[in-house]
Design an enzyme around this catalytic site. Structure first.
Site, short mmCIF file in Angstrom:
data_model
loop_
_atom_site.label_atom_id
_atom_site.label_comp_id
_atom_site.label_asym_id
_atom_site.label_seq_id
_atom_site.Cartn_x
_atom_site.Cartn_y
_atom_site.Cartn_z
N SER A 1 5.06 -5.75 -2.98
CA SER A 1 4.84 -4.33 -3.23
C SER A 1 5.46 -3.45 -2.14
O SER A 1 6.64 -3.63 -1.81
CB SER A 1 3.34 -4.08 -3.37
OG SER A 1 3.09 -2.77 -3.77
N ASP B 1 4.37 -6.78 -14.61
CA ASP B 1 4.10 -5.63 -13.74
C ASP B 1 4.93 -4.44 -14.21
O ASP B 1 6.12 -4.59 -14.50
CB ASP B 1 4.49 -6.00 -12.30
CG ASP B 1 4.35 -4.84 -11.34
OD1 ASP B 1 3.47 -3.98 -11.56
OD2 ASP B 1 5.12 -4.79 -10.36
N GLY C 1 0.84 -1.20 0.00
CA GLY C 1 0.00 0.00 0.00
C GLY C 1 0.87 1.24 0.00
O GLY C 1 1.19 1.75 -1.05
N GLY D 1 1.33 -10.51 -12.48
CA GLY D 1 1.40 -9.06 -12.32
C GLY D 1 2.04 -8.67 -11.00
O GLY D 1 2.82 -9.43 -10.41
N HIS D 2 1.67 -7.48 -10.53
CA HIS D 2 2.31 -6.86 -9.36
C HIS D 2 2.23 -7.73 -8.10
O HIS D 2 3.18 -7.78 -7.33
CB HIS D 2 1.65 -5.50 -9.12
CG HIS D 2 2.32 -4.66 -8.11
ND1 HIS D 2 3.65 -4.31 -8.22
CD2 HIS D 2 1.87 -4.08 -6.97
CE1 HIS D 2 3.97 -3.55 -7.17
NE2 HIS D 2 2.92 -3.40 -6.40
N LYS E 1 6.22 -16.11 -14.67
CA LYS E 1 5.75 -15.81 -16.03
C LYS E 1 4.25 -15.54 -16.03
O LYS E 1 3.46 -16.32 -15.51
CB LYS E 1 6.08 -16.99 -16.94
CG LYS E 1 5.75 -16.80 -18.41
CD LYS E 1 6.45 -17.85 -19.27
CE LYS E 1 5.94 -19.26 -19.03
NZ LYS E 1 4.69 -19.58 -19.73
N GLY E 2 3.87 -14.42 -16.60
CA GLY E 2 2.45 -14.10 -16.75
C GLY E 2 1.82 -13.44 -15.53
O GLY E 2 0.64 -13.10 -15.57
#
Ligand SMILES: *[C@@H]1O[C@H](CO)[C@@H](O)[C@H](O)[C@H]1NC(C)=O
Ligand SMILES: *[C@@H]1O[C@H](CO)[C@@H](O)[C@H](O)[C@H]1NC(C)=O
Ligand SMILES: *[C@@H]1O[C@H](CO)[C@@H](O)[C@H](O)[C@H]1NC(C)=O
Ligand SMILES: *[C@@H]1O[C@H](CO)[C@@H](O)[C@H](O)[C@H]1NC(C)=O
Length: 480
Positions: free
Chosen positions: A196, A404, A97, A456-457, A453-454
């Site tokens: 993140s 990402d 966040g 996202g974030h 692979k493939g």
């Protein structure tokens, strides 16, 4: 989590002093533990609203007080390993966040629950078991941190004014108290993990714990290492490598990329001339066409409430009155973010709050990311912490969902290379079910980098089976 809040800013206030004091006075921490303040029994959760039948895993929730002056309590979910809880690792999972609820971990990434994606028509959304839950191999402790995320709260609104250092100190206090109350888990291997923005503070928390261990602070946590996914680490890498990544993904043309390279001279953060500023403006417009958390997914409404909600949340605490704001805007049901929309209704249902043991008068309205609360971005770069930890013998797995653009894998691999570690196992594919699941490279000092692979974030959200296999092999000290 993804919500664009991730850009690190340089230090304002410095919260280092209290940290140092604690380190200098080891007995002080011990005193804090012995204090019975705000001790409340954990809740054993055997059933959850919307989940059919008894839960097939052991779930405990509870609060741990981390700051007496402000009445700050952090809320956790502890899911016991479904394999060998006595010997399996304990993993503390944090969501990014900063200030997204750890429901992301529990019901979207590595945890045992999943929302059934069906058009919402009132009442309670349904939940099912996630067959790729990391609780099949580890005890998972999921923490709403920093205070203000999820169900963590402060009695005094001043308690919400935290930053990288103070929130890390809260996590450290949380762990000390939690382990003191759960001493039978102290001998299990312990890891920190998260995606993140959590990837920014995890190395700091790990360093604090390791210093505590060196000074003999009780309880001695059996810290073995950490995992960070698409971690926000240092704008020099995360932000600068967004431009070559966008070029590689076909979002910007060769000509635009060449212009950027020539005019910006490798610095895409602080444009030094007009031409650089202009081409960056063009590039930002092009990037804004796509979903940067996963470039192949539709751009969907982000279910992050606006700051008005956060103000009402703080007001609630001040005035003691419940202010339910409007539900978040409804994304199309096939949108990736629809699950977050469902989570809002599930979490705010009184049956859920009762089942989880949420204290009345603490959090009026649960929101996924409390982005309007104050937060001081203090750490500019986490690279130094990674260097310290890995050279002290702690293991690190850094993984990147390779689609990402928020923390693109090129930037992540670049900061790892900047450590100058020699290669132990050179770049190669790692496999699952006979297919390449990503690529990996291992460096000395037990530093492993892997792409998924493939994904996202938030990689386990997109590739749960692959991420489970990756984490299991790494935790078992096997090559990926
Ligand atoms: C949920 O619980 C709160 C606090 O006890 C109460 O004020 C509210 O009316 C309840 N909501 C519903 C829909 O029952
Ligand atoms: C790494 O460790 C050294 C020696 O203990 C310390 O001086 C330095 O501040 C640490 N780096 C960071 C980023 O904390
Ligand atoms: C790498 O990790 C293994 C397993 O924890 C450990 O035995 C070994 O000492 C570590 N190596 C280094 C160089 O720290
Ligand atoms: C890695 O090597 C480069 C080039 O020699 C040097 O500038 C940099 O300081 C080194 N980084 C570390 C962490 O030692």
């Amino acid at each position: 989590m993804s919500f664009r809040l991730l850009r690190a800013r340089t230090a304002g206030q410095c919260h280092f002093l209290p940290l140092l004091l604690l380190h200098l006075v080891p007995g002080f921490l011990l005193l804090l533990f012995l204090r019975p303040a705000s001790a409340s029994a954990p809740t054993v959760v055997t059933h959850l609203p919307g989940y059919d039948g008894p839960l097939p895993f052991n779930l405990e929730t509870g609060y741990v007080g981390v700051e007496d002056e402000t009445g700050t309590e952090l809320f956790y979910y502890f899911v016991e390993s479904e394999r060998s809880p006595g010997t399996d690792p304990v993993i503390l999972w944090l969501t990014g966040g900063p200030r997204c609820s750890v429901i992301m971990g529990l019901a979207f990434e590595i945890g045992p629950l999943r929302f059934v994606r069906a058009p919402y028509s009132g009442g309670l959304p349904e939940l099912v078991y996630n067959p790729h839950s990391w609780t099949k191999m580890a005890n998972i402790l999921l923490l709403d941190s920093p205070v203000g995320s999820g169900f963590s709260y402060a009695r005094d609104p001043k308690g919400y004014d935290v930053g990288d250092y103070s929130s890390s100190l809260h996590v450290q206090r949380f762990l000390n108290k939690w382990f003191t109350d759960h001493p039978h888990y102290l001998s299990n291997p312990f890891y920190l993990a998260g995606d993140s923005y959590a990837g920014k503070v995890i190395p700091l928390i790990a360093q604090d714990i390791s210093e505590g261990i060196e000074m003999g602070q009780q309880p001695i946590i059996n810290l073995k290492g950490y995992m960070v996914g698409n971690p926000i680490t240092d704008p020099k890498f995360d932000d600068n490598f967004r431009i070559p990544s966008a070029h590689g993904f076909g979002i910007i043309s060769d000509q635009i990329y060449e212009t950027a390279r020539e005019s910006c001279k490798g610095d895409y953060i602080n444009p030094s001339n007009k031409m650089c500023a202009e081409v960056l403006h063009t590039i930002n417009n092009l990037i804004s066409e796509i979903s940067i958390e996963h470039i192949l997914y539709d751009k969907c409404d982000v279910v992050a409430p606006n700051s008005v909600d956060d103000n009402s949340r703080r007001k609630f605490l001040l005035e003691g009155s419940i202010q339910i704001s409007k539900p978040p805007s409804r994304p199309p049901v096939d949108c990736f973010t629809y699950g977050y929309y469902l989570a809002y209704f599930w979490m705010n249902n009184n049956l859920t709050k009762n089942a989880l043991g949420i204290k009345e008068g603490t959090v009026g309205e649960w929101i996924q990311c409390s982005v309007g609360l104050p937060y001081t971005f203090e750490i500019r770069s986490s690279v130094g912490y990674h260097l310290n930890l890995t050279t002290r013998g702690y293991r690190a797995l850094v993984y990147s969902g390779d689609h990402d653009l928020e923390a693109p894998f090129l930037g992540t691999h670049a900061w790892i290379r900047s450590l100058n570690f020699s290669i132990v196992d050179d770049w190669r594919a790692w496999h699952l079910n006979g297919q390449a699941a990503g690529f990996t490279i291992k460096y000395e000092n037990n530093m492993t980098f892997a792409t998924v692979k493939g994904a996202g974030h938030t990689a386990p959200e997109y590739r749960p089976e692959e991420c489970f296999a990756m984490a299991q092999r790494w935790l078992d000290n096997e090559p990926l």
